[in-house]
Design an enzyme around this catalytic site. Structure first.
Site, PDB file in Angstrom:
ATOM      1  N   ASP A  99     -36.156 -58.949   1.733  1.00 55.59           N
ATOM      2  CA  ASP A  99     -36.625 -57.722   0.989  1.00 55.59           C
ATOM      3  C   ASP A  99     -35.944 -56.878   0.383  1.00 55.59           C
ATOM      4  O   ASP A  99     -36.551 -55.837  -0.873  1.00 55.59           O
ATOM      5  CB  ASP A  99     -37.105 -56.966   2.877  1.00 55.59           C
ATOM      6  N   THR A 159     -41.462 -44.276   6.400  1.00 51.86           N
ATOM      7  CA  THR A 159     -40.045 -44.253   7.060  1.00 51.86           C
ATOM      8  C   THR A 159     -40.070 -44.612   4.963  1.00 51.86           C
ATOM      9  O   THR A 159     -40.464 -45.694   4.230  1.00 51.86           O
ATOM     10  CB  THR A 159     -40.205 -45.078   7.854  1.00 51.86           C
ATOM     11  N   PRO A 160     -38.763 -44.686   4.710  1.00 57.46           N
ATOM     12  CA  PRO A 160     -38.087 -45.152   3.307  1.00 57.46           C
ATOM     13  C   PRO A 160     -37.664 -46.766   3.141  1.00 57.46           C
ATOM     14  O   PRO A 160     -37.526 -47.620   4.355  1.00 57.46           O
ATOM     15  CB  PRO A 160     -37.050 -44.903   2.971  1.00 57.46           C
ATOM     16  N   LYS A 185     -45.747 -45.626   9.138  1.00 57.09           N
ATOM     17  CA  LYS A 185     -46.157 -46.492   7.959  1.00 57.09           C
ATOM     18  C   LYS A 185     -44.627 -46.569   6.523  1.00 57.09           C
ATOM     19  O   LYS A 185     -44.267 -45.814   6.517  1.00 57.09           O
ATOM     20  CB  LYS A 185     -47.177 -45.177   6.728  1.00 57.09           C
ATOM     21  N   PRO A 186     -44.215 -47.941   6.855  1.00 56.41           N
ATOM     22  CA  PRO A 186     -43.497 -48.438   5.937  1.00 56.41           C
ATOM     23  C   PRO A 186     -42.813 -47.964   4.437  1.00 56.41           C
ATOM     24  O   PRO A 186     -44.284 -48.537   4.136  1.00 56.41           O
ATOM     25  CB  PRO A 186     -42.372 -49.424   6.892  1.00 56.41           C
ATOM     26  N   GLU A 188     -43.174 -49.758   1.477  1.00 59.54           N
ATOM     27  CA  GLU A 188     -44.387 -51.031   0.396  1.00 59.54           C
ATOM     28  C   GLU A 188     -43.299 -51.576  -0.128  1.00 59.54           C
ATOM     29  O   GLU A 188     -43.420 -52.719  -0.363  1.00 59.54           O
ATOM     30  CB  GLU A 188     -45.382 -50.518  -0.438  1.00 59.54           C
ATOM     31  N   SER A 239     -38.597 -38.971  -1.180  1.00 57.15           N
ATOM     32  CA  SER A 239     -37.813 -38.599  -2.171  1.00 57.15           C
ATOM     33  C   SER A 239     -37.988 -37.267  -1.828  1.00 57.15           C
ATOM     34  O   SER A 239     -39.046 -37.016  -1.660  1.00 57.15           O
ATOM     35  CB  SER A 239     -38.625 -39.669  -3.762  1.00 57.15           C
ATOM     36  N   GLY A 240     -37.389 -36.174  -2.628  1.00 52.18           N
ATOM     37  CA  GLY A 240     -37.630 -35.092  -2.666  1.00 52.18           C
ATOM     38  C   GLY A 240     -39.341 -34.753  -2.982  1.00 52.18           C
ATOM     39  O   GLY A 240     -39.711 -33.928  -2.528  1.00 52.18           O
ATOM     40  N   CYS A 295     -29.332 -41.550   1.730  1.00 50.04           N
ATOM     41  CA  CYS A 295     -29.011 -40.324   1.476  1.00 50.04           C
ATOM     42  C   CYS A 295     -28.229 -39.709   1.248  1.00 50.04           C
ATOM     43  O   CYS A 295     -27.966 -38.702   0.356  1.00 50.04           O
ATOM     44  CB  CYS A 295     -30.165 -40.054   1.696  1.00 50.04           C
ATOM     45  N   GLU A 394     -30.166 -37.146  -7.686  1.00 50.41           N
ATOM     46  CA  GLU A 394     -29.817 -37.873  -6.796  1.00 50.41           C
ATOM     47  C   GLU A 394     -30.284 -39.180  -7.624  1.00 50.41           C
ATOM     48  O   GLU A 394     -31.051 -39.196  -8.379  1.00 50.41           O
ATOM     49  CB  GLU A 394     -30.039 -37.944  -5.463  1.00 50.41           C
TER      50      GLU A 394
HETATM   51  N1  NAI Z   1     -33.464 -39.484   0.835  1.00 49.06           N
HETATM   52  C1  NAI Z   1     -33.824 -41.020   1.470  1.00 49.06           C
HETATM   53  O1  NAI Z   1     -33.703 -41.735   2.354  1.00 49.06           O
HETATM   54  C2  NAI Z   1     -34.632 -42.164   0.101  1.00 49.06           C
HETATM   55  C3  NAI Z   1     -34.914 -41.297  -1.290  1.00 49.06           C
HETATM   56  N2  NAI Z   1     -35.628 -41.948  -1.937  1.00 49.06           N
HETATM   57  C4  NAI Z   1     -35.730 -41.317  -3.311  1.00 49.06           C
HETATM   58  O2  NAI Z   1     -36.173 -41.524  -3.877  1.00 49.06           O
HETATM   59  C5  NAI Z   1     -36.957 -42.118  -5.304  1.00 49.06           C
HETATM   60  C6  NAI Z   1     -37.929 -42.905  -5.060  1.00 49.06           C
HETATM   61  O3  NAI Z   1     -38.614 -43.881  -3.937  1.00 49.06           O
HETATM   62  P1  NAI Z   1     -39.920 -44.560  -4.005  1.00 49.06           P
HETATM   63  O4  NAI Z   1     -39.388 -45.163  -2.973  1.00 49.06           O
HETATM   64  O5  NAI Z   1     -40.977 -43.906  -4.326  1.00 49.06           O
HETATM   65  O6  NAI Z   1     -40.197 -43.000  -2.543  1.00 49.06           O
HETATM   66  P2  NAI Z   1     -40.292 -42.332  -2.096  1.00 49.06           P
HETATM   67  O7  NAI Z   1     -40.556 -41.232  -1.036  1.00 49.06           O
HETATM   68  O8  NAI Z   1     -42.253 -42.179  -2.595  1.00 49.06           O
HETATM   69  O9  NAI Z   1     -41.312 -43.466  -0.245  1.00 49.06           O
HETATM   70  C7  NAI Z   1     -41.404 -43.109   0.431  1.00 49.06           C
HETATM   71  C8  NAI Z   1     -42.379 -43.070   1.760  1.00 49.06           C
HETATM   72  O10 NAI Z   1     -42.756 -42.572   1.293  1.00 49.06           O
HETATM   73  C9  NAI Z   1     -44.689 -43.051   1.215  1.00 49.06           C
HETATM   74  N3  NAI Z   1     -45.186 -41.848   0.471  1.00 49.06           N
HETATM   75  C10 NAI Z   1     -45.072 -41.797  -0.994  1.00 49.06           C
HETATM   76  N4  NAI Z   1     -45.880 -41.196  -1.402  1.00 49.06           N
HETATM   77  C11 NAI Z   1     -46.392 -40.162  -0.504  1.00 49.06           C
HETATM   78  C12 NAI Z   1     -47.805 -39.313  -0.035  1.00 49.06           C
HETATM   79  N5  NAI Z   1     -48.489 -39.431  -1.048  1.00 49.06           N
HETATM   80  N6  NAI Z   1     -48.022 -39.373   0.751  1.00 49.06           N
HETATM   81  C13 NAI Z   1     -47.746 -39.662   2.377  1.00 49.06           C
HETATM   82  N7  NAI Z   1     -46.044 -40.688   2.174  1.00 49.06           N
HETATM   83  C14 NAI Z   1     -46.445 -41.106   0.878  1.00 49.06           C
HETATM   84  C15 NAI Z   1     -43.641 -44.397   0.397  1.00 49.06           C
HETATM   85  O11 NAI Z   1     -44.932 -45.253   0.751  1.00 49.06           O
HETATM   86  C16 NAI Z   1     -42.250 -44.842   1.188  1.00 49.06           C
HETATM   87  O12 NAI Z   1     -43.666 -44.920   2.554  1.00 49.06           O
HETATM   88  C17 NAI Z   1     -35.770 -42.735  -4.521  1.00 49.06           C
HETATM   89  O13 NAI Z   1     -34.990 -43.772  -6.272  1.00 49.06           O
HETATM   90  C18 NAI Z   1     -34.657 -42.546  -3.912  1.00 49.06           C
HETATM   91  O14 NAI Z   1     -33.772 -41.376  -5.411  1.00 49.06           O
HETATM   92  C19 NAI Z   1     -36.481 -43.692  -2.040  1.00 49.06           C
HETATM   93  C20 NAI Z   1     -35.805 -43.924  -0.864  1.00 49.06           C
HETATM   94  C21 NAI Z   1     -34.860 -43.528   0.585  1.00 49.06           C
HETATM   95  N1  BAL Z   2     -27.176 -44.475   6.960  1.00 48.46           N
HETATM   96  C1  BAL Z   2     -27.766 -43.168   6.159  1.00 48.46           C
HETATM   97  C2  BAL Z   2     -28.975 -43.380   6.323  1.00 48.46           C
HETATM   98  C3  BAL Z   2     -29.703 -42.547   5.135  1.00 48.46           C
HETATM   99  O1  BAL Z   2     -30.275 -42.917   3.666  1.00 48.46           O
HETATM  100  O2  BAL Z   2     -30.805 -41.815   5.225  1.00 48.46           O
HETATM  101 NA    NA Z   3     -38.772 -55.906  -1.582  1.00 48.33          NA
END
Ligand code: NAI
Ligand code: BAL
Ligand code: NA
Length: 505
Positions: A99, A159-160, A185-186, A188, A239-240, A295, A394
């Site tokens: 996945d 979660t991401p 809400k994991p 997608e 994400s931010g 992150c 990032e």
């Molecule tokens: N800090 C970290 O651990 C992470 C950072 N990222 C960064 O974010 C970028 C985009 O990745 P995405 O998967 O689109 O991240 P995202 O921040 O949009 O998604 C993370 C979670 O938030 C949910 N989400 C999205 N929009 C929402 C809203 N309006 N209200 C509530 N929940 C919402 C998503 O469905 C997912 O479960 C990546 O390119 C990366 O730079 C992505 C994943 C983890």
């Molecule tokens: N082991 C780091 C966890 C994270 O990227 O959110």
């Molecule tokens: Na996948």
């Protein structure tokens, strides 16, 4: 451990202890990033499903089988979940890999952390029983006060995809330990193993509504959870920009949030490192582990000028040696990034870096031997300027940018030259210098002579635009507890005598 061949389970939403089809019957494709194929579908929840899950969570909190449990009783559920996860480790690791794209052995090690984390919070749940009610000494005898630490209520956990089941666990385990009813809400982009957690909860008989799992899109399933008036708190990693949306929506209801957002963490390498190869390996691991999608990745290498040529030469040799392959292959050390979108985003960062005048020391493209899948070579970028996008933003992919420094002052200035503040690493033999850097780093985590090792006992979280609040350790439990002051007037026969008493009848 042998890598099992596996069928993708077809699941529904996990609500109120059972599998339920989403009201709108929508489903989203599951894509294997290693071959770009659709390998199954996950249910897509919408506002209506969120509302049902919130009602189920409220009802769980009212019912004795969850709402009146002691920490010790909840610990039994957490330990049973840990045992089941361990039993299913090979299958869960495989599902995670197909996945998410991370190498199977990394996924298997994540599953070990999941088990340890559930067990750890089982211990903390038990310990909570003796700390549930604590006396607070007052300066008066006519009052006595105690503090209750009680479950915060219904919590939304978003979660991401980078550590799918592990990031889920970082939130679910402390929330359940505290006695909250949780709605997860994991992402997608990688939901399979979080749905399997639903099956595990069913198998161990976790009371209905204690944990519901709603897969779906952020704006369709995550956003209604944040805006639901009956959800007491949101814990988010991602994400931010999404963090800003969540904080803005939660603010309308004065709903507390914890935010674990991105980073652009530095790794500062001095010329007095213990050993060149060891320092090079930490530098690689700090940025390329989990296919570079961490992150806290130390994606800015800040290297002392005196050692830069030989360090970069050795870094190059080690980087060329990294095995990039299907993540199910043995010894794979770098798999594909998560999605087509992420693949394009990372390549765009690399091309912008080139356009802005940086040099690609290695990588920068897809590996020639892999024609399908979202693979990107581990990439090292030099000739970087602090005004460049690659220095500031990032990437969330296997891309390391490099800058040299002369003095300690310059190094710390470069390290802190970021809007983020999650992690920071220093490699040096001089522990007094490491101590100075530990104080000077504007971050929530510091690594000395290493980068990225992550344990469940210490706190995890950032400052600046990397967010706020701390996960893991005892700190995470506090996120899910309400602190209630109870003050009793212990001399009720004596008048308070604040107002003048009217004359007696
Ligand atoms: N800090 C970290 O651990 C992470 C950072 N990222 C960064 O974010 C970028 C985009 O990745 P995405 O998967 O689109 O991240 P995202 O921040 O949009 O998604 C993370 C979670 O938030 C949910 N989400 C999205 N929009 C929402 C809203 N309006 N209200 C509530 N929940 C919402 C998503 O469905 C997912 O479960 C990546 O390119 C990366 O730079 C992505 C994943 C983890
Ligand atoms: N082991 C780091 C966890 C994270 O990227 O959110
Ligand atoms: Na996948």
């Amino acid at each position: 451990m042998a890598i099992p061949n596996i069928r993708i389970p077809c699941r529904q939403l996990f609500i109120d202890g059972e599998w339920r089809e989403p009201l709108k019957k929508n489903r989203l494709p599951i894509i294997n990033p290693a071959n770009e194929e659709i390998i199954g579908y996950i249910p897509a929840a919408t506002e209506e499903d969120v509302d049902i899950a919130v009602k189920a969570a409220r009802s769980a909190l009212r019912r004795d089988d969850w709402g009146s449990t002691t920490g010790a009783q909840r610990a039994k559920y957490l330990r049973a979940i840990a045992a089941k996860v361990l039993e299913k480790k090979p299958e869960l690791a495989t599902l995670e890999t197909i996945d998410n794209g991370k190498p199977w052995f990394e996924a298997a090690s994540d599953i070990d952390d999941v088990v340890a984390c559930f067990e750890y919070y089982a211990d903390l749940a038990e310990a909570l029983d003796s700390k549930k009610k604590t006396e607070v000494k007052l300066h008066l005898d006519s009052f006595k006060t105690h503090v209750l630490r009680e479950p915060l209520g219904v919590v939304g956990l978003i979660t991401p995809w980078n550590y799918p089941l592990l990031m889920t666990t970082w939130k679910v385990a402390p929330a359940l330990a505290a006695g909250c009813a949780a709605i997860l809400k994991p992402s997608e982009l990688a939901s399979i193993t979080s749905l399997e957690l639903g099956e595990i909860c069913r198998e161990v008989g976790l009371p209905p509504g204690a944990l519901s799992i709603l897969t779906g899109l952020g704006h369709e399933a995550g956003s209604p959870l944040v805006s639901h008036p009956d959800v007491d708190k949101i814990a988010f990693t991602g994400s931010g920009p999404t963090g800003v949306k969540i904080m803005t929506a939660a603010a309308q209801l004065v709903k507390p949030v914890t935010l674990e957002l991105g980073g652009k963490s530095p790794i500062v390498v001095f010329d007095d490192i213990h050993d060149l190869d060891i320092a090079v390996e930490w530098t690689l691991f700090g940025c390329f582990w989990t296919n570079g999608q961490i992150c806290s990745a130390t994606s800015r290498l800040i290297i002392q000028e005196t050692i830069a040529p030989q360090f970069l030469a050795r870094l190059l040799e080690w980087t060329k040696n990294i095995k990039i392959s299907d993540p199910l292959e043995e010894d794979c050390k770098l798999g594909p990034v998560i999605s087509r979108g992420q693949y394009e985003k990372v390549l765009k960062f690399i091309s912008t870096a080139k356009d802005e005048g940086a040099a690609i020391l290695y990588g920068g493209d897809r590996p020639e031997h892999l024609k399908k899948g979202y693979y990107i070579q581990p990439t090292i970028i030099t000739d970087v300027d602090t005004s460049m996008e690659i220095w500031k933003e990032e990437v969330f992919g296997p891309v390391l940018c490099v800058k040299t420094f002369k003095t300690e002052e310059e190094a710390i200035e470069l390290a802190n030259d970021t809007k983020y503040g999650l992690g920071a690493a220093i490699l040096s033999k001089d522990l007094e210098r490491c101590e100075r850097f530990t104080k000077a780093f504007q971050s929530g985590i510091v690594w000395i002579n290493c980068s990225q090792p992550c344990f469940w006992q210490p706190p995890w979280g950032g400052k600046k635009r990397s967010g706020f609040g701390r996960e893991l350790g005892e700190w995470s439990l506090e996120n899910y507890l309400n602190i209630k002051q109870v003050t009793q007037y212990v001399t009720p026969d004596e008048p308070w005598a604040f107002y003048k008493s009217p004359s007696k009848l």
